[in-house]
Design a protein around this motif. Sequence first.
Motif, mmCIF file in Angstrom:
data_model
loop_
_atom_site.group_PDB
_atom_site.id
_atom_site.type_symbol
_atom_site.label_atom_id
_atom_site.label_comp_id
_atom_site.label_asym_id
_atom_site.label_seq_id
_atom_site.Cartn_x
_atom_site.Cartn_y
_atom_site.Cartn_z
ATOM 1 N N PHE A 171 23.823 70.011 52.451
ATOM 2 C CA PHE A 171 23.930 70.262 53.893
ATOM 3 C C PHE A 171 22.653 69.751 54.542
ATOM 4 O O PHE A 171 21.596 70.363 54.431
ATOM 5 N N ARG A 172 22.736 68.589 55.186
ATOM 6 C CA ARG A 172 21.527 67.966 55.745
ATOM 7 C C ARG A 172 21.901 66.926 56.787
ATOM 8 O O ARG A 172 23.032 66.464 56.843
ATOM 9 N N VAL A 173 20.921 66.560 57.602
ATOM 10 C CA VAL A 173 21.106 65.521 58.624
ATOM 11 C C VAL A 173 20.175 64.360 58.304
ATOM 12 O O VAL A 173 18.973 64.550 58.085
ATOM 13 N N TYR A 174 20.755 63.151 58.290
ATOM 14 C CA TYR A 174 19.983 61.933 58.045
ATOM 15 C C TYR A 174 19.984 61.057 59.306
ATOM 16 O O TYR A 174 21.013 60.937 59.972
ATOM 17 N N PRO A 175 18.884 60.367 59.587
ATOM 18 C CA PRO A 175 18.973 59.220 60.502
ATOM 19 C C PRO A 175 19.697 58.091 59.775
ATOM 20 O O PRO A 175 19.418 57.821 58.606
ATOM 21 N N VAL A 176 20.640 57.446 60.442
ATOM 22 C CA VAL A 176 21.507 56.489 59.763
ATOM 23 C C VAL A 176 20.770 55.207 59.365
ATOM 24 O O VAL A 176 20.920 54.707 58.250
ATOM 25 N N ALA A 177 19.980 54.657 60.272
ATOM 26 C CA ALA A 177 19.382 53.337 60.038
ATOM 27 C C ALA A 177 18.547 53.267 58.757
ATOM 28 O O ALA A 177 18.680 52.305 57.977
ATOM 29 N N PRO A 178 17.659 54.237 58.461
ATOM 30 C CA PRO A 178 16.886 54.144 57.214
ATOM 31 C C PRO A 178 17.753 54.200 55.959
ATOM 32 O O PRO A 178 17.411 53.597 54.942
ATOM 33 N N VAL A 179 18.867 54.927 56.038
ATOM 34 C CA VAL A 179 19.757 54.991 54.874
ATOM 35 C C VAL A 179 20.447 53.652 54.651
ATOM 36 O O VAL A 179 20.566 53.173 53.523
ATOM 37 N N ILE A 180 20.896 53.021 55.729
ATOM 38 C CA ILE A 180 21.527 51.702 55.604
ATOM 39 C C ILE A 180 20.531 50.700 55.014
ATOM 40 O O ILE A 180 20.884 49.885 54.148
ATOM 41 N N ALA A 181 19.284 50.764 55.442
ATOM 42 C CA ALA A 181 18.258 49.872 54.888
ATOM 43 C C ALA A 181 18.040 50.155 53.405
ATOM 44 O O ALA A 181 17.890 49.230 52.591
ATOM 45 N N LEU A 182 18.027 51.432 53.026
ATOM 46 C CA LEU A 182 17.857 51.802 51.616
ATOM 47 C C LEU A 182 19.046 51.332 50.789
ATOM 48 O O LEU A 182 18.881 50.805 49.674
ATOM 49 N N MET A 183 20.259 51.485 51.309
ATOM 50 C CA MET A 183 21.462 51.043 50.604
ATOM 51 C C MET A 183 21.425 49.544 50.315
ATOM 52 O O MET A 183 21.955 49.086 49.296
ATOM 53 N N ALA A 184 20.799 48.779 51.210
ATOM 54 C CA ALA A 184 20.732 47.322 51.018
ATOM 55 C C ALA A 184 19.756 46.942 49.909
ATOM 56 O O ALA A 184 19.867 45.855 49.328
ATOM 57 N N ARG A 185 18.798 47.832 49.598
ATOM 58 C CA ARG A 185 17.760 47.510 48.621
ATOM 59 C C ARG A 185 17.985 48.131 47.247
ATOM 60 O O ARG A 185 17.555 47.594 46.249
#
Length: 259
Positions: A171-185
């Motif tokens: 149960f947590r809230v993420y900012p989307v943009a940093p996760v998308i950047a992490l997923m790409a790497r």
Amino acid sequence: MAKLTPQAPMNQTLDFQPCVVIPVYNHEHAIVAVVEAVLPFHVPCILVDDGCNSACATVLDQLQQKYPEQVILLRHTHNQGKGAAVLTGFAYASKQGFTHLLQVDADGQHCVTDIARFLKRAQEHPQAIIAGYPIYDESVPKVRLYARYLTHVWVWINTLSLAIRDSMCGFRVYPVAPVIALMARHKIGVRMNFDTDILVRLYWDGLEVVNEGTRVAYPADGVSHFRVWRDNALITAMHTRLFFGMLLRLPRLLARRFK
């Protein structure tokens, strides 16, 4: 800032557009109550069917048909894991322009009324992860409760910090943009290793972690998809990879700690 309540729509702004993502795998007995508890917060609810059986798939179809303006239904053709389902939700959220994603489990163990407080904290700290740490009732299995501390210790080692109070609560809230950047790497763990893996890696990327307590029960529908041998092996391998990743980042983590 006005307090968020289930009775009033959230005061959204262009730079704060949240959604809720619920990964679902055969929780047909709990998911209706979970979704109907989320909807009064007037936040789009994205359900990700992670290869559910026909009974659960039918329930998800009915929810989407009953609430077509609020419920989005995405599907995996076969089961890929909780983390894979959440990452599918992230990809969709990014394409739709959502800035923040609140993750909720489908089994009813999370206190959905805390959504208001968690989103308010995310508005106050838009570049941070608002990470829930569990406040348990008597339903928690004692073995699982004590076993969590082994992961806590490894997370503290792998971040050289006590900043993450609990890395396993979904149960947590993420900012989307940093996760998308992490997923790409990086390839992030897609099963029960997901919650810890992504949180540690986002911390390595410099994100702040804001810890928020939330009540947790185990689980509302009596269904657990934790597989002792498989998932413990995945978690062990994850901690090993993270440890060597920490060694590579040691100077930067030490500098962050002392700063």
